[in-house]
Scaffold this motif. Structure first.
Motif, PDB file in Angstrom:
ATOM      1  N   LEU A   1       0.813  -1.217   0.000  1.00 18.54           N
ATOM      2  CA  LEU A   1       0.000   0.000   0.000  1.00 18.54           C
ATOM      3  C   LEU A   1       0.851   1.274   0.000  1.00 18.54           C
ATOM      4  N   LEU A   2       2.128   1.151   0.296  1.00 18.63           N
ATOM      5  CA  LEU A   2       3.004   2.308   0.382  1.00 18.63           C
ATOM      6  C   LEU A   2       3.614   2.618  -0.981  1.00 18.63           C
ATOM      7  N   GLY A   3       4.183   3.815  -1.093  1.00 17.20           N
ATOM      8  CA  GLY A   3       4.841   4.211  -2.330  1.00 17.20           C
ATOM      9  C   GLY A   3       4.007   5.166  -3.153  1.00 17.20           C
TER      10      GLY A   3
ATOM     11  N   LEU B   1       2.775   7.670  -0.309  1.00 16.72           N
ATOM     12  CA  LEU B   1       2.296   7.269   1.009  1.00 16.72           C
ATOM     13  C   LEU B   1       3.447   6.543   1.705  1.00 16.72           C
ATOM     14  N   ARG B   2       3.836   7.062   2.872  1.00 15.25           N
ATOM     15  CA  ARG B   2       4.975   6.530   3.593  1.00 15.25           C
ATOM     16  C   ARG B   2       4.567   6.140   5.010  1.00 15.25           C
TER      17      ARG B   2
ATOM     18  N   LEU C   1       2.637   5.952  12.306  1.00 16.46           N
ATOM     19  CA  LEU C   1       1.824   6.883  11.544  1.00 16.46           C
ATOM     20  C   LEU C   1       2.067   6.713  10.048  1.00 16.46           C
ATOM     21  N   LEU C   2       1.206   7.336   9.265  1.00 15.18           N
ATOM     22  CA  LEU C   2       1.376   7.420   7.827  1.00 15.18           C
ATOM     23  C   LEU C   2       1.525   8.880   7.410  1.00 15.18           C
ATOM     24  N   HIS C   3       2.214   9.091   6.298  1.00 14.60           N
ATOM     25  CA  HIS C   3       2.345  10.436   5.737  1.00 14.60           C
ATOM     26  C   HIS C   3       2.019  10.370   4.253  1.00 14.60           C
ATOM     27  N   LEU C   4       1.133  11.262   3.813  1.00 18.52           N
ATOM     28  CA  LEU C   4       0.794  11.377   2.407  1.00 18.52           C
ATOM     29  C   LEU C   4       1.180  12.769   1.951  1.00 18.52           C
ATOM     30  N   GLY C   5       2.042  12.846   0.927  1.00 13.58           N
ATOM     31  CA  GLY C   5       2.483  14.151   0.455  1.00 13.58           C
ATOM     32  C   GLY C   5       2.967  14.089  -0.973  1.00 13.58           C
ATOM     33  N   GLY C   6       3.205  15.263  -1.543  1.00 10.07           N
ATOM     34  CA  GLY C   6       3.640  15.364  -2.931  1.00 10.07           C
ATOM     35  C   GLY C   6       4.945  14.625  -3.171  1.00 10.07           C
ATOM     36  N   LEU C   7       5.077  14.067  -4.342  1.00 10.33           N
ATOM     37  CA  LEU C   7       6.268  13.306  -4.719  1.00 10.33           C
ATOM     38  C   LEU C   7       7.014  14.069  -5.806  1.00 10.33           C
ATOM     39  N   GLY C   8       8.186  14.603  -5.441  1.00 10.83           N
ATOM     40  CA  GLY C   8       9.002  15.315  -6.412  1.00 10.83           C
ATOM     41  C   GLY C   8       8.558  16.731  -6.695  1.00 10.83           C
ATOM     42  N   ARG C   9       7.458  17.157  -6.107  1.00 13.48           N
ATOM     43  CA  ARG C   9       6.973  18.528  -6.274  1.00 13.48           C
ATOM     44  C   ARG C   9       6.030  18.832  -5.108  1.00 13.48           C
ATOM     45  N   PRO C  10       5.761  20.109  -4.847  1.00 13.58           N
ATOM     46  CA  PRO C  10       4.882  20.424  -3.711  1.00 13.58           C
ATOM     47  C   PRO C  10       3.498  19.817  -3.897  1.00 13.58           C
TER      48      PRO C  10
END
Length: 438
Positions: free
Chosen positions: A350-352, A363-364, A370-379
Motif C-alpha cells: 500500500l506504500l509508495g 504514502l509513507r 503513523l502514515l504520511h501522504l504528500g507530494g512526490l518530487g513537487r509540492p
C-alpha cells in the motif's frame, strides 16, 4: 539537566548583557530551558541573588496557564470548546462566542476591559466591569483580535465551574503539579520592583502593582526564572499529569495560518503564540505589564527554550529569547536519536507512489506508527495520519486534518479525493470516469 558548555555560556551572557544595556533595563534575568529546567541562566543590573528565585511579573504569559486550566476541564468532559460562553457564564454581550474562539482570540472581543486602564488600577468583579454590546467589536470567527478581556472571561468560567477562585485552581491543578512553587498571583519576596525608565534620560520611577481581580487571568501571575523554565519544559513536551500530550499538541496548533509556509509568520494556538523565526517554529508567549516585560519561547523540534524577565515597562528587545535559542542551536545542536527499523503499520504494497489525477504523491510509513501522504518530487497537499476506527486513518495536520483516509489496493479514498496507482487508473473508481491517454 545538562548545563551548556562554557563557550556557549559566554555567548549567551554577552547577548544578555548587551540586551540589558541597550534596552536600559534596571534588572534582567535570562535563561535557557533544556532537559526539564534551567540549563543556563544569568542576571544583569539590579537583580537580587539567587537570581533564579526572584519573582517577576509575567504579564500575558499568564494566559498560557489560564488556557491549561480550561483545557483540563474540557478533557474531563465538563465542557466543550464549542460551547457558547453563555452556557457557563451567562449574561455577557459575548455569550454567543465559543470557548475555543476565546482561547484563540477569534471571538471578536474588545482588546481591553471597559473603564479604567486595568493594568494600572485596582480591579473589579465581572459585574463591576459593566460590559455592554460595545465590547463585542468584531463578528465571531472573522479574524484574529487579541483580547485581554476574553481571557478574563475564561478565568471567570474556570472559577464558576470549579467553585473556587481561578488563582486557586491554577495553583492546585497546574502550577504545583509542574513544580512551580514560586509562581503566585501577587509578589512574594524576593520579587523585583517594576520600573518605568524615562525615554530621554537615564532616570526611572516605580510602577504600581495591584490585584486585577476578574482580569487577573489575562496577566497577573508572578514567577521566578526557575519556575518559568518549568512551564517551558511543559511546552516542549514534559506535561506530566497536568495535560495529556495530545492536548498539548492541540494547544500549539496555529489558528488561521498555513504552518507549511516557511517564509515567516505569527499566529496563535490555544493560549500560546506560535511564530516562525528564521525557519524554526517557536511556541510560547510574550508578556508585559506596567514595570515588567517577559518572554518564554521554545523550539519543540530542538527540545530547547529560552526566557527573559525584565523589570521595565518598555525597552527590552522582545527577540532576546529567540536569539538565545538560536545561539544554543548553533553552538550545541540537538543530536537526534538513531534510526532503527520498525514494522510498517500497513502492508508494504500500500506504500509508495499514488496519483491524484496526474499529480504524483507518496504514502509513507513514518515513526510512531503513523502514515504520511504528500507530494512526490513537487509540492503537494501533505498530512500525517493516525490509526482510526475500522482500519481507517485520521488526518492529524495539514490540508487533510480531521479527514478520514481509507486504504484499498486499487484506490485511496480521502475527502472525496481518489488516489490511484497510475494516473487516472481505469481500474479505480475515479469520479467522472477515465479515457485513454493520447
Amino acid at each position: 539537566m545538562t548545563d551548556v558548555l562554557p563557550a556557549t555560556a559566554r555567548t549567551l551572557y554577552a547577548r544578555t548583557a548587551r540586551a540589558q544595556r541597550d534596552g536600559r533595563v534596571p534588572g534582567l534575568v535570562a535563561g535557557v530551558v533544556r532537559d526539564g529546567g534551567l540549563a543556563w541562566s544569568a542576571a544583569r543590573g539590579d537583580v537580587a541573588e539567587p537570581h533564579r528565585d526572584v519573582q517577576y511579573r509575567l504579564g500575558s504569559i499568564t494566559k498560557t496557564v489560564t488556557a491549561i486550566t480550561v483545557l483540563r476541564l474540557r478533557d474531563e468532559g465538563v465542557l466543550d470548546l464549542g460551547d457558547p460562553l453563555e452556557h457557563h457564564v451567562p449574561g455577557t454581550p459575548l455569550g454567543d462566542r465559543t470557548l475555543g474562539q476565546l482561547l484563540s482570540h477569534m471571538a471578536g472581543a474588545t482588546s481591553e476591559s471597559p473603564g479604567t486602564w486595568w493594568e494600572r488600577a485596582p480591579g473589579t468583579s465581572l459585574d463591576g466591569l459593566g460590559l455592554s454590546p460595545a465590547d463585542a467589536v468584531l463578528p465571531a470567527a472573522r479574524r484574529f483580535h487579541y483580547s485581554n478581556l476574553g481571557f478574563g472571561l475564561l478565568g471567570e468560567l474556570v472559577a464558576r465551574v470549579r467553585g473556587r477562585a481561578w488563582s486557586d485552581v491554577a495553583r492546585d491543578e497546574v502550577l504545583l503539579p509542574l513544580g512551580m512553587t514560586r509562581t503566585t498571583p501577587r509578589p512574594v519576596p524576593p520579587a523585583a520592583q517594576g520600573w518605568a525608565v524615562h525615554p530621554w534620560a537615564d532616570v526611572r520611577q516605580p510602577e504600581p502593582e495591584h490585584d486585577a481581580v476578574v482580569m487577573a487571568p489575562a496577566g497577573q501571575l508572578w514567577a521566578s526564572a526557575a519556575d518559568l523554565a518549568r512551564l517551558g519544559a511543559f511546552l516542549i513536551g514534559d506535561t506530566g499529569e497536568v495535560l495529556a500530550p495530545a492536548t498539548l499538541e492541540e494547544m500549539v496548533l496555529p489558528s488561521g495560518v498555513d504552518s507549511g509556509d516557511t517564509v515567516g509568520w505569527s499566529s496563535y494556538g490555544l493560549g500560546v503564540q506560535v511564530r516562525r523565526v528564521e525557519g524554526a517554529t517557536l511556541v510560547g508567549h510574550g508578556g508585559s505589564m506596567p514595570g515588567f516585560l517577559a518572554g518564554l519561547w521554545v523550539d519543540r523540534d530542538e527540545a530547547t527554550g529560552a526566557l527573559a524577565l525584565a523589570n521595565t515597562t518598555s525597552g527590552l528587545d522582545g527577540g532576546l529569547p529567540a536569539a538565545l535559542i538560536a545561539d544554543v542551536k548553533a553552538a550545541e545542536p540537538t543530536v537526534v536519536g538513531a534510526w532503527a527499523p520498525a514494522p510498517s503499520p500497513v502492508p508494504l504494497e500500500l506504500l509508495g507512489p499514488w496519483y491524484w489525477g496526474p499529480s504524483p504523491y507518496a504514502l509513507r510509513a513514518i515513526p510512531g506508527g503513523l502514515l504520511h501522504l504528500g507530494g512526490l518530487g513537487r509540492p503537494g497537499r501533505a498530512s500525517r495520519f493516525r490509526p482510526g476506527p475500522d482500519g481507517t486513518w485520521i488526518g492529524m495536520d495539514g490540508y487533510f486534518a480531521g479527514e478520514t483516509l481509507r486504504l484499498d489496493p486499487v484506490a485511496l479514498n480521502l475527502a472525496t479525493f481518489v488516489f490511484t496507482r497510475t494516473p487516472y487508473d481505469p481500474a479505480a473508481p475515479v469520479p467522472g470516469g477515465t479515457c485513454e491517454w493520447r
